[in-house]
Design a protein around this motif. Structure first.
Motif, PDB file in Angstrom:
ATOM      1  N   VAL A  70      46.088  41.553  31.949  1.00 44.60           N
ATOM      2  CA  VAL A  70      44.907  42.415  31.857  1.00 44.60           C
ATOM      3  C   VAL A  70      45.050  43.403  30.697  1.00 44.60           C
ATOM      4  O   VAL A  70      44.051  43.770  30.057  1.00 44.60           O
ATOM      5  CB  VAL A  70      44.628  43.150  33.182  1.00 44.60           C
ATOM      6  N   LEU A  71      46.263  43.833  30.409  1.00 40.49           N
ATOM      7  CA  LEU A  71      46.441  44.733  29.268  1.00 40.49           C
ATOM      8  C   LEU A  71      46.272  43.993  27.939  1.00 40.49           C
ATOM      9  O   LEU A  71      45.700  44.538  26.985  1.00 40.49           O
ATOM     10  CB  LEU A  71      47.818  45.388  29.324  1.00 40.49           C
ATOM     11  N   LEU A  72      46.748  42.752  27.876  1.00 38.31           N
ATOM     12  CA  LEU A  72      46.559  41.969  26.655  1.00 38.31           C
ATOM     13  C   LEU A  72      45.089  41.660  26.394  1.00 38.31           C
ATOM     14  O   LEU A  72      44.682  41.462  25.247  1.00 38.31           O
ATOM     15  CB  LEU A  72      47.352  40.659  26.743  1.00 38.31           C
ATOM     16  N   ALA A  73      44.292  41.623  27.448  1.00 34.65           N
ATOM     17  CA  ALA A  73      42.861  41.360  27.277  1.00 34.65           C
ATOM     18  C   ALA A  73      42.178  42.448  26.462  1.00 34.65           C
ATOM     19  O   ALA A  73      41.205  42.189  25.742  1.00 34.65           O
ATOM     20  CB  ALA A  73      42.190  41.228  28.640  1.00 34.65           C
ATOM     21  N   GLN A  74      42.678  43.701  26.576  1.00 35.02           N
ATOM     22  CA  GLN A  74      42.172  44.826  25.789  1.00 35.02           C
ATOM     23  C   GLN A  74      40.653  44.996  25.921  1.00 35.02           C
ATOM     24  O   GLN A  74      39.937  45.172  24.944  1.00 35.02           O
ATOM     25  CB  GLN A  74      42.586  44.675  24.333  1.00 35.02           C
ATOM     26  N   ARG A  75      40.172  44.931  27.180  1.00 38.33           N
ATOM     27  CA  ARG A  75      38.767  45.176  27.470  1.00 38.33           C
ATOM     28  C   ARG A  75      38.601  46.575  28.040  1.00 38.33           C
ATOM     29  O   ARG A  75      39.583  47.251  28.345  1.00 38.33           O
ATOM     30  CB  ARG A  75      38.250  44.147  28.480  1.00 38.33           C
ATOM     31  N   TRP A  76      37.362  46.981  28.248  1.00 41.67           N
ATOM     32  CA  TRP A  76      37.128  48.321  28.791  1.00 41.67           C
ATOM     33  C   TRP A  76      37.703  48.466  30.195  1.00 41.67           C
ATOM     34  O   TRP A  76      38.072  49.556  30.626  1.00 41.67           O
ATOM     35  CB  TRP A  76      35.623  48.618  28.803  1.00 41.67           C
ATOM     36  N   TRP A  77      37.805  47.334  30.890  1.00 40.68           N
ATOM     37  CA  TRP A  77      38.295  47.377  32.263  1.00 40.68           C
ATOM     38  C   TRP A  77      39.801  47.185  32.375  1.00 40.68           C
ATOM     39  O   TRP A  77      40.368  47.194  33.476  1.00 40.68           O
ATOM     40  CB  TRP A  77      37.609  46.290  33.102  1.00 40.68           C
ATOM     41  N   ARG A  90      47.050  43.815  17.517  1.00 40.21           N
ATOM     42  CA  ARG A  90      47.198  45.163  18.080  1.00 40.21           C
ATOM     43  C   ARG A  90      48.334  45.210  19.086  1.00 40.21           C
ATOM     44  O   ARG A  90      49.122  46.171  19.114  1.00 40.21           O
ATOM     45  CB  ARG A  90      45.887  45.613  18.733  1.00 40.21           C
ATOM     46  N   ALA A  91      48.433  44.183  19.924  1.00 38.25           N
ATOM     47  CA  ALA A  91      49.501  44.148  20.929  1.00 38.25           C
ATOM     48  C   ALA A  91      50.875  44.130  20.266  1.00 38.25           C
ATOM     49  O   ALA A  91      51.807  44.822  20.712  1.00 38.25           O
ATOM     50  CB  ALA A  91      49.326  42.934  21.841  1.00 38.25           C
ATOM     51  N   VAL A  92      51.017  43.336  19.199  1.00 33.64           N
ATOM     52  CA  VAL A  92      52.295  43.257  18.496  1.00 33.64           C
ATOM     53  C   VAL A  92      52.639  44.598  17.858  1.00 33.64           C
ATOM     54  O   VAL A  92      53.792  45.055  17.910  1.00 33.64           O
ATOM     55  CB  VAL A  92      52.252  42.138  17.427  1.00 33.64           C
ATOM     56  N   LEU A  93      51.650  45.248  17.268  1.00 33.43           N
ATOM     57  CA  LEU A  93      51.892  46.547  16.632  1.00 33.43           C
ATOM     58  C   LEU A  93      52.350  47.572  17.662  1.00 33.43           C
ATOM     59  O   LEU A  93      53.336  48.297  17.449  1.00 33.43           O
ATOM     60  CB  LEU A  93      50.630  47.029  15.924  1.00 33.43           C
ATOM     61  N   VAL A  94      51.641  47.636  18.781  1.00 36.33           N
ATOM     62  CA  VAL A  94      52.010  48.596  19.830  1.00 36.33           C
ATOM     63  C   VAL A  94      53.408  48.274  20.369  1.00 36.33           C
ATOM     64  O   VAL A  94      54.236  49.178  20.555  1.00 36.33           O
ATOM     65  CB  VAL A  94      50.969  48.575  20.969  1.00 36.33           C
ATOM     66  N   ALA A  95      53.664  46.995  20.611  1.00 38.51           N
ATOM     67  CA  ALA A  95      54.974  46.595  21.142  1.00 38.51           C
ATOM     68  C   ALA A  95      56.087  46.931  20.158  1.00 38.51           C
ATOM     69  O   ALA A  95      57.152  47.422  20.561  1.00 38.51           O
ATOM     70  CB  ALA A  95      54.976  45.107  21.464  1.00 38.51           C
ATOM     71  N   ALA A  96      55.859  46.679  18.870  1.00 39.14           N
ATOM     72  CA  ALA A  96      56.891  46.928  17.867  1.00 39.14           C
ATOM     73  C   ALA A  96      57.197  48.418  17.755  1.00 39.14           C
ATOM     74  O   ALA A  96      58.374  48.810  17.683  1.00 39.14           O
ATOM     75  CB  ALA A  96      56.446  46.379  16.515  1.00 39.14           C
TER      76      ALA A  96
END
Length: 481
Positions: free
Chosen positions: A325-332, A400-406
């Motif tokens: 659900v976090l990887l989906a990066q939706r409003w919900w 975005r996920a890779v940047l945040v994770a890195a």
């Protein structure tokens, strides 16, 4: 095997005592243990001194669960003989430095593994009074250690690589752990050997966050635990436990294989940072990268031998749902993730045998969330990097996920380091470290046509019971290297 009278263990800092010492929460995987009155009676100020069967049973349980560690400074020195086996190929300068650090009075066997200039190795061994065992052809580190092991007549053996310098007390401290008859192997902390003078940024990165340095806290070495593997750079072992020694068909990963075989056979292995060995890390850029790649190539052969232990992550179903659900990066995504975490906290709280279960349910769920996110970051940045890179080309969300994770990974690891390197270059070195290791994992997987080392495992569900144990949160997992 029963712990001897006088053996002392201490509840470690990762374990919390609740309800006036009636409940323990900690270990790896996280465990909730409700103590009986008899068990509480043998626990004084977080310390258990073995005086009989009840204290021995409790101490053994806590040691095996990773909730306590031997108080090594309270254990007596063992009056036993130990033989030092040193495998080497060339490196006469390093051998001279190592032999100068070996305590006097020990039998030392130098196994020359097909050196190109054997006369130089022989001269150093002779100068230090070490026994030389020349091998006609190069058989690799595992085979060389086994050749030396075949000549060992003592109850204990210390395998020490030639690029190590021993602290004067390292072997003596490690031997204390063998007062526990169930311990088959013990390893020291492997810190950086400092050459002096100005050091480059790779040297400072390795000194602060080397993959061989397993940290400042003692631990039980077990698959799928906080410390799940150990390097063979310096090892003290009970000869009866290791049998014929290392798997000499393996040129890399033979140390992890040996530890896992010992544990599977019922022996215990200990990591003891009070003992220190100093490793001459590779600090030139390309040799450093090649070594990280080489470490990664151990994944596939280890997977063929230990498929149940090699998973790069151990995740609960709820943790997978949280990450998705976090990887989906939706409003919900954030509300859904909070809902999953709250549901997990409530499920844990229902199992806790304590007065304030909701509070500790939330704490354990938060630990589980942090652990899950850390493991998914490692998958994105290390083990699954080729797939991640391809997906990132097409997906803004993955980028975005890779940047945040890195960034998050670099911040967390930098906080654990000695901070002798600035954050920017530390972050770059960290990503290169992961890139080279991950490339080695994929290379070995493709060559052996086995991708088991890339597949995460699901953590098992268990039930809590008073007087027993429970996996109240998901295991914290650290893979080899």
């Amino acid at each position: 095997m029963t712990l001897p009278i006088g053996f002392t263990v201490r509840i470690n800092r990762r374990t919390r005592l609740l309800e006036a010492g009636r409940v323990l929460v900690g270990g790896s995987p996280t465990t909730v243990l409700a103590l009986t009155g008899l068990a509480r009676a043998v626990l004084t100020d977080r310390v258990i001194r073995i005086t009989g069967e009840p204290s021995a049973r409790l101490a053994r349980l806590l040691l095996d669960r990773g909730m306590a560690d031997p108080v090594v400074e309270a254990l007596p020195d063992l009056d036993v003989d130990v033989t030092v086996v040193i495998p080497i190929r060339d490196r006469p300068v390093q051998l001279d430095r190592l032999l100068a650090s070996v305590p006097g009075g020990l039998r030392v066997i130098v196994v020359d593994d097909g050196s190109r200039r054997p006369e130089l190795v022989a001269a150093v061994a002779r100068r230090h009074g070490a026994e030389l065992l020349p091998l006609p052809v190069n058989v690799g580190p595992a085979g060389a250690r086994n050749a030396g092991l075949a000549r060992v007549a003592t109850q204990f053996v210390a395998f020490v690589d030639s690029d190590i310098v021993l602290d004067p007390d390292a072997i003596r401290i490690l031997l204390r752990h063998f007062a526990d008859p169930g311990v088959g192997l013990a390893v020291p902390r492997v810190a950086a050997y400092r050459r002096g003078g100005s050091e480059g940024w790779i040297a400072r990165y390795e000194a602060g966050r080397s993959s061989l340095d397993l940290g400042t806290e003692p631990a039980s070495i077990r698959p799928r635990s906080t410390v799940s593997w150990a390097s063979s750079a310096c090892v003290v072992a009970r000869v009866a436990a290791i049998g014929s020694g290392f798997d000499d068909t393996m040129r890399v990963g033979e140390d992890v294989d040996l530890v896992w075989r010992l544990v599977d056979a019922g022996w215990r292995a200990r990591y003891e940072p009070a003992a220190t060995a100093y490793h001459d890390h590779r600090i030139a850029f390309w040799p450093w990268l090649r070594r990280k790649f080489f470490y990664g190539t151990s994944a596939a052969p280890l997977a063929q031998r230990h498929s149940e232990h090699i998973a790069p992550a151990v995740l609960a179903p709820w943790g997978i749902g949280l990450a998705v659900v976090l990887l989906a990066q939706r409003w919900w995504s954030i509300p859904a993730a909070l809902g999953i975490a709250a549901s997990t906290a409530n499920r844990i709280a229902r199992k806790l045998p304590i007065e304030h279960p909701r509070r500790w349910g939330a704490v354990l769920a938060a630990r589980g969330v942090a652990n899950t996110l850390g493991q998914f970051s490692a998958l994105l940045l290390r083990h699954w990097l080729p797939v991640t890179a391809i997906a990132a080309i097409r997906s803004r969300r993955i980028r975005r996920a890779v940047l945040v994770a890195a960034v998050a990974d670099a911040v967390v690891e930098y906080a654990k380091s000695d901070r002798s390197l600035d954050p920017l270059r530390f972050g770059v070195a960290r990503r290169l470290d992961d890139l080279a290791y991950g490339a080695g994992v994929w290379w070995s997987a493709i060559r052996r046509k086995s991708f088991a080392a890339l597949r995460p495992a699901l953590s098992p569900a268990t039930e809590a019971r008073r007087g027993g144990v429970s996996d109240a949160a998901d295991p914290q997992h650290r893979g080899p290297n």
